[in-house]
Scaffold this motif. Structure first.
Motif, PDB file in Angstrom:
ATOM      1  N   ILE A 126      38.704  39.976  36.846  1.00  0.00           N
ATOM      2  CA  ILE A 126      39.751  39.938  37.681  1.00  0.00           C
ATOM      3  C   ILE A 126      39.422  39.085  38.676  1.00  0.00           C
ATOM      4  N   PHE A 127      40.446  38.180  39.174  1.00  0.00           N
ATOM      5  CA  PHE A 127      40.074  37.033  40.144  1.00  0.00           C
ATOM      6  C   PHE A 127      41.058  37.396  41.568  1.00  0.00           C
ATOM      7  N   GLU A 128      40.373  37.542  42.548  1.00  0.00           N
ATOM      8  CA  GLU A 128      40.937  37.798  43.965  1.00  0.00           C
ATOM      9  C   GLU A 128      40.672  36.610  44.837  1.00  0.00           C
ATOM     10  N   LEU A 129      41.879  36.272  45.517  1.00  0.00           N
ATOM     11  CA  LEU A 129      41.931  35.381  46.711  1.00  0.00           C
ATOM     12  C   LEU A 129      42.272  36.002  48.018  1.00  0.00           C
ATOM     13  N   PRO A 130      41.263  36.565  48.672  1.00  0.00           N
ATOM     14  CA  PRO A 130      41.401  37.349  49.860  1.00  0.00           C
ATOM     15  C   PRO A 130      42.335  36.598  51.028  1.00  0.00           C
ATOM     16  N   GLU A 131      42.294  35.398  51.062  1.00  0.00           N
ATOM     17  CA  GLU A 131      43.069  34.703  52.048  1.00  0.00           C
ATOM     18  C   GLU A 131      44.733  34.652  51.868  1.00  0.00           C
ATOM     19  N   ASP A 132      45.032  34.880  50.353  1.00  0.00           N
ATOM     20  CA  ASP A 132      46.217  34.735  50.066  1.00  0.00           C
ATOM     21  C   ASP A 132      46.610  36.566  49.740  1.00  0.00           C
ATOM     22  N   ASN A 133      45.742  37.365  49.889  1.00  0.00           N
ATOM     23  CA  ASN A 133      45.992  38.739  49.725  1.00  0.00           C
ATOM     24  C   ASN A 133      46.806  39.063  47.979  1.00  0.00           C
ATOM     25  N   PHE A 134      45.883  38.289  47.329  1.00  0.00           N
ATOM     26  CA  PHE A 134      46.184  37.891  45.725  1.00  0.00           C
ATOM     27  C   PHE A 134      45.277  38.289  44.995  1.00  0.00           C
ATOM     28  N   VAL A 135      45.744  39.047  43.651  1.00  0.00           N
ATOM     29  CA  VAL A 135      44.691  39.723  42.758  1.00  0.00           C
ATOM     30  C   VAL A 135      45.371  39.097  41.284  1.00  0.00           C
ATOM     31  N   MET A 136      44.643  38.730  40.285  1.00  0.00           N
ATOM     32  CA  MET A 136      45.112  38.512  39.037  1.00  0.00           C
ATOM     33  C   MET A 136      43.997  38.959  37.944  1.00  0.00           C
ATOM     34  N   GLY A 137      44.640  39.166  36.716  1.00  0.00           N
ATOM     35  CA  GLY A 137      43.764  39.366  35.379  1.00  0.00           C
ATOM     36  C   GLY A 137      44.114  38.177  34.606  1.00  0.00           C
ATOM     37  N   GLU A 138      43.383  38.216  33.361  1.00  0.00           N
ATOM     38  CA  GLU A 138      43.511  37.493  32.161  1.00  0.00           C
ATOM     39  C   GLU A 138      42.807  36.157  32.462  1.00  0.00           C
ATOM     40  N   SER A 139      41.827  35.785  31.657  1.00  0.00           N
ATOM     41  CA  SER A 139      40.874  34.647  31.863  1.00  0.00           C
ATOM     42  C   SER A 139      41.667  33.405  31.960  1.00  0.00           C
ATOM     43  N   LEU A 140      42.713  33.116  30.806  1.00  0.00           N
ATOM     44  CA  LEU A 140      43.223  31.846  30.793  1.00  0.00           C
ATOM     45  C   LEU A 140      44.258  31.677  31.668  1.00  0.00           C
ATOM     46  N   ASP A 141      45.021  32.802  32.268  1.00  0.00           N
ATOM     47  CA  ASP A 141      45.797  32.671  33.396  1.00  0.00           C
ATOM     48  C   ASP A 141      44.785  32.371  34.709  1.00  0.00           C
ATOM     49  N   ILE A 142      43.849  32.934  34.786  1.00  0.00           N
ATOM     50  CA  ILE A 142      43.175  32.573  35.936  1.00  0.00           C
ATOM     51  C   ILE A 142      42.662  31.240  36.293  1.00  0.00           C
ATOM     52  N   ILE A 143      42.293  30.600  34.894  1.00  0.00           N
ATOM     53  CA  ILE A 143      41.842  29.333  34.743  1.00  0.00           C
ATOM     54  C   ILE A 143      42.905  28.517  35.354  1.00  0.00           C
ATOM     55  N   ALA A 144      44.301  28.621  34.680  1.00  0.00           N
ATOM     56  CA  ALA A 144      45.452  27.757  34.840  1.00  0.00           C
ATOM     57  C   ALA A 144      45.567  27.925  36.366  1.00  0.00           C
ATOM     58  N   LYS A 145      45.488  28.846  37.130  1.00  0.00           N
ATOM     59  CA  LYS A 145      45.745  29.074  38.515  1.00  0.00           C
ATOM     60  C   LYS A 145      44.777  28.188  39.338  1.00  0.00           C
ATOM     61  N   ILE A 146      43.574  28.218  38.980  1.00  0.00           N
ATOM     62  CA  ILE A 146      42.712  27.286  39.885  1.00  0.00           C
ATOM     63  C   ILE A 146      42.612  25.934  39.637  1.00  0.00           C
ATOM     64  N   ASP A 147      43.108  25.637  38.309  1.00  0.00           N
ATOM     65  CA  ASP A 147      43.208  24.141  38.179  1.00  0.00           C
ATOM     66  C   ASP A 147      44.441  23.565  38.294  1.00  0.00           C
ATOM     67  N   THR A 148      45.143  24.375  38.797  1.00  0.00           N
ATOM     68  CA  THR A 148      46.636  23.837  39.344  1.00  0.00           C
ATOM     69  C   THR A 148      46.950  23.731  40.772  1.00  0.00           C
ATOM     70  N   ASP A 149      45.906  24.564  41.326  1.00  0.00           N
ATOM     71  CA  ASP A 149      45.981  24.837  42.749  1.00  0.00           C
ATOM     72  C   ASP A 149      45.294  23.520  43.603  1.00  0.00           C
ATOM     73  N   GLU A 150      45.749  22.948  44.460  1.00  0.00           N
ATOM     74  CA  GLU A 150      45.030  21.905  45.011  1.00  0.00           C
ATOM     75  C   GLU A 150      43.964  22.170  45.999  1.00  0.00           C
ATOM     76  N   ARG A 151      43.991  23.423  46.507  1.00  0.00           N
ATOM     77  CA  ARG A 151      42.925  23.560  47.205  1.00  0.00           C
ATOM     78  C   ARG A 151      41.324  23.779  46.537  1.00  0.00           C
ATOM     79  N   PHE A 152      41.836  23.794  45.250  1.00  0.00           N
ATOM     80  CA  PHE A 152      40.463  23.768  44.289  1.00  0.00           C
ATOM     81  C   PHE A 152      40.172  22.502  43.642  1.00  0.00           C
ATOM     82  N   GLY A 153      40.475  21.380  44.352  1.00  0.00           N
ATOM     83  CA  GLY A 153      40.319  20.078  43.846  1.00  0.00           C
ATOM     84  C   GLY A 153      41.409  19.487  42.940  1.00  0.00           C
TER      85      GLY A 153
END
Length: 302
Positions: free
Chosen positions: A106-133
Motif C-alpha cells: 500500500i502506498f500513501e502520499l500524506p501531502e495529497d491525502n492519497f492512498v492506493m494499492g496494487e504494485s504495478l499501479d503504484i509504480i505507474a503512479k510514481i513513474d509518471t508524477d513529475e515530483r518523483f523525477g
C-alpha cells in the motif's frame, strides 16, 4: 482519503518435482537465451538526484512479498526517499483501515491525502508524477515468455524451500511475533498441497487442515535435507543465467518492469543457504540490490 518453537513450528496447545523448461537448441527459448548472452553489455541505469518531499511517502509492505519488493525497487531506482512500514503478518486492521482489506503493498502520499494499492499501479503512479523525477524512466514489460515460463517451472521448488525459511529465521519484520508466523503458516500451503486443501473454504465439508498438522509439515520441511532440491535449483539458475541480457538488465533496452518483477522474485532465493549462483546472475542480483537500496537475505540464509 482516496482510496523451532521460536520459528512457530511447534504444535499449538489449541486446537514435488517442478516442470523442467530446458529447451532444445532450436527452440524459441534457446534462441532468445542465445541472443541475450551474445550482445554487448549495456550501461547501468543512471539514477537521478535524491528526491525528498516535505512529507515523505509511506510504503506499507511485508519484507518477503515480491509484489512489495517491486515497489521498493522502483522507489529506489528513482532515488525517492520514503518511509517503510512493515506490517505484522497477522495485522488485518491497519491495511483494512487504509484501503478496506488486508493487502500489500500500500502506498500513501500524506501531502495529497492519497492512498492506493496494487504494485504495478503504484509504480505507474510514481513513474509518471513529475515530483518523483523524470517520468517514464522505467521501461514497460517486454512480454518475454521465456522468463515467465522459467518462473512457473520453479514455483513448486521455491515454495518448498523458501516458505519454511521465511518463518524459521525469526528475523523478518512481519514474523517477529509468534502470531505473525502462525498466520503465515495458516494461510500458505506447502507442496504438494493446494490452497483449497490447506485453507479450506469455510464450510463444514471443507474446513481445511488442522493447524497442528500445518505446523508439523513446516517443521518437517525445514528439517529435511535440502541438498537434492538445491541441486535442482542450481541447475535452473544456470538456465536463467543464459536468458539474462546482462549484469544490469534482464532484457535488452534498459531497466524495465521485467527487472522489477524478476529481481523481486529472485531475491527470496538468497534466504536459501548453499545455492550456487552463476556469475552473471549473481552480479545482476548484487547490482540491482545496490542500485535500488533493497538488501538481499544472504546474511540470514538457512
Amino acid at each position: 482519503m482516496m482510496v523451532s518453537n521460536a520459528a512457530g513450528f511447534a504444535p499449538s496447545s489449541s486446537s514435488s518435482s517442478s516442470i523442467n523448461v530446458r529447451s532444445s537448441p532450436s527452440s524459441p527459448m534457446s534462441k532468445v537465451a542465445l541472443s541475450m548472452s551474445t550482445v554487448s553489455e549495456a550501461k547501468p541505469f543512471a539514477k537521478g538526484p535524491r528526491i525528498i518531499l516535505n512529507q515523505l511517502p509511506v510504503l506499507y509492505v511485508y519484507d518477503h512479498c515480491p509484489f512489495c519488493v517491486r515497489v521498493r525497487l522502483a522507489l529506489g531506482a528513482k532515488n525517492i526517499k520514503h518511509l517503510i512500514h512493515f506490517f505484522a503478518n497477522d495485522d488485518i486492521a491497519t491495511p483494512t483501515n487504509l484501503v478496506g482489506k488486508k493487502i500489500a503493498p500500500i502506498f500513501e502520499l500524506p501531502e495529497d491525502n492519497f492512498v492506493m494499492g496494487e504494485s504495478l499501479d503504484i509504480i505507474a503512479k510514481i513513474d509518471t508524477d513529475e515530483r518523483f523525477g523524470t517520468p517514464n524512466q522505467i521501461l514497460p514489460a517486454s512480454g518475454r515468455k521465456d522468463i515467465k515460463a522459467w518462473q512457473k517451472s520453479v514455483q513448486v521448488l521455491l515454495r518448498t524451500l523458501q516458505r519454511p525459511r521465511y518463518v524459521a529465521t525469526g528475523l523478518l519484520p512481519e514474523f517477529q511475533q509468534l502470531d505473525g508466523r502462525h498466520a503465515f503458516i495458516k494461510n500458505h500451503q506447502l507442496p504438494p498441497y493446494e490452497k483449497p486443501e490447506w485453507k479450506g473454504d469455510g464450510t463444514d465439508e471443507n474446513p481445511g487442515m488442522e493447524m497442528d498438522a500445518k505446523l508439523k509439515l513446516y517443521a518437517e520441511a525445514m528439517a529435511a535435507d535440502p541438498a537434492p532440491l538445491i541441486e535442482d535449483l542450481n541447475a535452473r539458475l544456470v538456465e536463467l543465467d543464459d536468458m539474462l541480457y546482462g549484469e544490469h538488465y534482464c532484457s535488452e533496452g534498459g531497466f524495465s518492469l521485467d527487472d522489477v518483477d524478476l529481481w523481486a522474485r529472485l531475491r527470496s532465493i538468497t534466504i536459501i543457504q548453499g545455492v550456487a549462483w552463476p556469475t552473471k546472475l549473481r552480479t545482476y542480483m548484487d547490482n540491482l540490490s545496490e542500485l535500488c537500496d533493497v538488501p538481499l537475505y544472504d546474511e540470514m540464509a538457512l
